[in-house]
Design an enzyme around this catalytic site. Sequence first.
Site, PDB file in Angstrom:
ATOM      1  CD  GLU A 288      -4.572  30.193 -12.993  1.00  0.00           C
ATOM      2  OE1 GLU A 288      -4.321  31.390 -13.079  1.00  0.00           O
ATOM      3  OE2 GLU A 288      -5.149  29.705 -11.994  1.00  0.00           O
ATOM      4  CG  HIS A 309     -29.786  38.285 -30.696  1.00  0.00           C
ATOM      5  ND1 HIS A 309     -30.755  38.642 -31.603  1.00  0.00           N
ATOM      6  CD2 HIS A 309     -30.302  37.236 -30.005  1.00  0.00           C
ATOM      7  CE1 HIS A 309     -31.812  37.872 -31.461  1.00  0.00           C
ATOM      8  NE2 HIS A 309     -31.560  36.995 -30.493  1.00  0.00           N
ATOM      9  CE  LYS A 423       0.901  36.691  -9.672  1.00  0.00           C
ATOM     10  NZ  LYS A 423       0.900  35.568  -8.754  1.00  0.00           N
TER      11      LYS A 423
HETATM   12  O1  PA5 Z   1      -5.727  28.873  -9.246  1.00  0.00           O
HETATM   13  C1  PA5 Z   1      -4.807  29.521  -8.789  1.00  0.00           C
HETATM   14  O2  PA5 Z   1      -3.879  28.986  -8.149  1.00  0.00           O
HETATM   15  C2  PA5 Z   1      -4.754  31.024  -8.929  1.00  0.00           C
HETATM   16  O3  PA5 Z   1      -5.761  31.500  -9.755  1.00  0.00           O
HETATM   17  C3  PA5 Z   1      -4.880  31.699  -7.561  1.00  0.00           C
HETATM   18  O4  PA5 Z   1      -6.083  31.334  -6.977  1.00  0.00           O
HETATM   19  C4  PA5 Z   1      -4.788  33.227  -7.679  1.00  0.00           C
HETATM   20  O5  PA5 Z   1      -3.608  33.607  -8.323  1.00  0.00           O
HETATM   21  C5  PA5 Z   1      -4.847  33.874  -6.308  1.00  0.00           C
HETATM   22  O6  PA5 Z   1      -3.827  33.379  -5.491  1.00  0.00           O
HETATM   23  P1  PA5 Z   1      -3.846  33.562  -3.932  1.00  0.00           P
HETATM   24  O7  PA5 Z   1      -5.010  32.832  -3.387  1.00  0.00           O
HETATM   25  O8  PA5 Z   1      -2.555  32.998  -3.459  1.00  0.00           O
HETATM   26  O9  PA5 Z   1      -3.959  35.038  -3.648  1.00  0.00           O
END
Ligand code: PA5
Length: 434
Positions: A288, A309, A423
């Site tokens: 990310e 394996h 989303k």
């Molecule tokens: O690293 C990030 O920002 C994302 O992976 C969020 O943690 C994830 O989308 C969850 O978001 P939130 O904590 O707002 O529900």
Amino acid sequence: MSIKLNTKYLEGFIKPHELEQIKREVATAHDVLLEKGEPSEKPTGWIDLPVNYDKEEFDRIITTAERIRKTCDIFIAIGIGGSYLGARAAIEFVNGTLANLTKKNGPAVYFAGNTIDPDALEELLTLCEGRDVCINVISKSGSTTEPAAAFRVFRELLEKKYGEKGAAERIFITTDKRDVPGKLKHFAIEKGYETFVVPDDIGGRFSVLSAVGLLPIAVAGCDIKAMMKGAEKARADLSECNIDTNDAYKYAAIRTLLMRKGFEIELFVSYKPSFQYTNEWLKQLFGESEGKDKKGLFPASVIYSTDLHSMGQYLQDGKRIIFETVIDVISSKSCVKVPYDAENIDNLNFLADKDFHYVNKQALLGTLDAHVEGGVPNVVLELDRMDEENFGYLVYFFEKACALSGYLNGVNPFDQPGVEVYKKNMFKLLGKPE
Ligand code: PA5
């Protein structure tokens, strides 16, 4: 406790002058990382978090976790992405993968809201039948669909079981501090739930050492003071902008050089099944943070020797686009030996009386040589053991390496604009009001 970078298996893949040449870029990336910015744009609060955290809240996390441990059989942490993976990684890292079945006291810890699969939800609901349950809803934004939908289900369960007031004593919310209508904090105030704060200047995937991860980790019986101590040591060890002394920066420099040579996939390798969710956390952290603007290493993971394996053939002999980052855990908690058998029908007496840790280590060494010979560069990171202090150290090490790598590669490691696209489509299909 520490992580030590071993570059022995990179000879022939990275030349000393290449490391010299990248030093200037590391210095620039380091300056960019430390430049102050708006917390929403540049959430770098994790850099000083090991020494600069809300001590009162930290103590409240410990006392609340103690209370929760006495009042329930099942504790469910509801969150997704950065609001889920760090806690699960830490708990399995320290307690092992079967702790929910084997541990003597404290609740079993489960996770929900990280999938929209009804079967997974139903399984967990069935498990809750006849048991006392507490939940912790974790969402920085306070509006993520997956955890919000799961929260409705478990709130209904708790309210039916304990009444609205009784349920309120079993629901804990970790979210942004602002009270905004429609968001989790507002909901918690309306219903009287205890809340914990996700700091403004710490993004989801960098938040495991805040209340986001610490409450579930403490409920699982782990020592969160030791975890912070490990992170504090890492902060002290890894602050200098010098790849000759700062292994997190040297690792960042190496993985960047390997990427530039055409190795597109970084494979995180562990020989410990209890590292599986740390692998998942690493994949999120790097994927990310780095995968944007059509750039970035693709993070993948394996647990050896299990996956030798299944994936071993590809690694040894497939396309040369992968490098491995091996986490070599120096000592094991347990000593289990292969029994001697006088009959030796299975011809296994060559292993008799040998500790499984020793055998595992030979698998690691043998695989390293084989893969390097096959043209796969191997970065080795030596970790003392799998305990709280080392987990804290590891978290800080990789966060620092990841942030620096992002800037070395010219991307902003702290945003994730690409996550919004699915989303939008999903909400359109589900008819969400604008
Ligand atoms: O690293 C990030 O920002 C994302 O992976 C969020 O943690 C994830 O989308 C969850 O978001 P939130 O904590 O707002 O529900």
